[in-house]
Design a protein around this motif. Structure first.
Motif, PDB file in Angstrom:
ATOM      1  N   THR A   1     -67.044  -0.537  15.626  1.00 43.83           N
ATOM      2  CA  THR A   1     -66.572   0.286  16.728  1.00 43.83           C
ATOM      3  C   THR A   1     -65.171   0.019  17.277  1.00 43.83           C
ATOM      4  OG1 THR A   1     -67.156  -1.349  18.306  1.00 43.83           O
ATOM      5  CG2 THR A   1     -68.710   0.451  17.680  1.00 43.83           C
ATOM      6  N   GLY A   2     -64.606  -1.022  16.393  1.00 39.65           N
ATOM      7  CA  GLY A   2     -63.141  -1.607  16.541  1.00 39.65           C
ATOM      8  C   GLY A   2     -63.166  -3.212  16.992  1.00 39.65           C
ATOM      9  N   LEU A   3     -62.031  -3.617  17.589  1.00 43.45           N
ATOM     10  CA  LEU A   3     -61.814  -4.941  18.311  1.00 43.45           C
ATOM     11  C   LEU A   3     -62.134  -4.947  19.692  1.00 43.45           C
ATOM     12  CD1 LEU A   3     -58.288  -5.580  16.466  1.00 43.45           C
ATOM     13  CD2 LEU A   3     -60.589  -6.251  15.520  1.00 43.45           C
ATOM     14  N   GLY A   4     -62.490  -6.120  19.924  1.00 44.76           N
ATOM     15  CA  GLY A   4     -62.857  -6.531  21.468  1.00 44.76           C
ATOM     16  C   GLY A   4     -62.270  -7.731  21.621  1.00 44.76           C
ATOM     17  N   LEU A   5     -61.920  -7.991  22.792  1.00 45.44           N
ATOM     18  CA  LEU A   5     -61.487  -9.610  23.420  1.00 45.44           C
ATOM     19  C   LEU A   5     -62.885 -10.096  24.187  1.00 45.44           C
ATOM     20  CD1 LEU A   5     -59.661 -11.880  23.789  1.00 45.44           C
ATOM     21  CD2 LEU A   5     -58.723 -10.692  25.867  1.00 45.44           C
ATOM     22  N   LEU A   6     -63.628 -11.080  23.257  1.00 44.33           N
ATOM     23  CA  LEU A   6     -64.751 -11.564  24.063  1.00 44.33           C
ATOM     24  C   LEU A   6     -64.398 -12.883  24.892  1.00 44.33           C
ATOM     25  CD1 LEU A   6     -66.924 -11.752  20.786  1.00 44.33           C
ATOM     26  CD2 LEU A   6     -66.858  -9.976  22.610  1.00 44.33           C
TER      27      LEU A   6
END
Length: 214
Positions: A166-171
């Motif tokens: 789904t892409g990148l994400g900042l956790l």
């Protein structure tokens, strides 16, 4: 010259709206230095490239001199002879570009500098998938740290990145609420990886390509 989104580079000075980020892909030939960057920034400022003044932030992040006003901000990244430039109003964008290349020490680097969960995940992947995932996590980190106004010295293990279909994400980002951040993978072809980050609400990303910026 090539255009994306229907606009030619000659029209770079068309309005950059407050809900947009313009991302340029351009050539940066060996020895060109900041010339391609200054040329595009000059077009947005409607001045000559020689009149563009840059200053360095507390941690070295380049920015426009306050004499140019305080609404326009930018960030750029280069790898090999390619470069990406992000331009926006009202936010500090961070962008990173890395050409695809094999890193024999990718897992070792991750185990030393990434979070334990990220390193453990990378260890489960085969070699090809591992190098791809490593570069995605790396560009995502660089983009966030540049938007934050900090360099790698901030600590690569003080943030966690998600990379999936789904892409990148900042956790997680030490001292920040990751929900207030945007992190996006940029499609720059099979030969490179790129990511764009900023603190704030979602924005429309408009992409352009300039074949020869010199």
């Amino acid at each position: 010259m090539q255009a994306i989104d229907g606009f030619l580079p000659a029209k770079v000075a068309e309005p950059l709206h407050a809900d947009e980020i313009h991302v340029w892909r351009l050539r940066r030939p060996r020895g060109a230095g900041r010339a391609p960057l200054l040329g595009l920034l000059a077009a947005y400022l409607d001045i000559e490239p020689a009149a563009v003044r840059l200053v360095a932030g507390e941690h070295g992040r380049p920015a426009l001199d306050p004499a140019h006003g305080d609404t326009l901000d930018f960030n750029w990244s280069h790898s090999g002879e390619q470069a990406l430039l992000a331009v926006a109003r009202g936010i500090a964008p961070g962008i990173d570009l890395e050409l695809r290349r094999t890193r024999a020490s990718a897992l070792e680097i991750a185990q030393r500098f990434f979070t334990a969960d990220e390193a453990a995940w990378l260890a489960t992947l085969d070699e090809g998938a591992r190098h791809t995932a490593f570069l995605e996590l790396w560009t995502g980190r660089e983009a966030v740290l540049k938007a934050l106004g900090r360099g790698l010295a901030f600590g690569l293990d003080r943030l966690a990145i998600r990379s999936d279909a789904t892409g990148l994400g900042l956790l997680w980002l030490d001292g920040e609420d990751p929900a207030t951040w945007q992190l996006q993978r940029l499609d720059v072809g099979a030969d490179a990886f790129a990511a764009l980050a900023w603190r704030g609400a979602p924005r429309r990303i408009r992409r352009f390509a300039l074949a020869d910026a010199t």
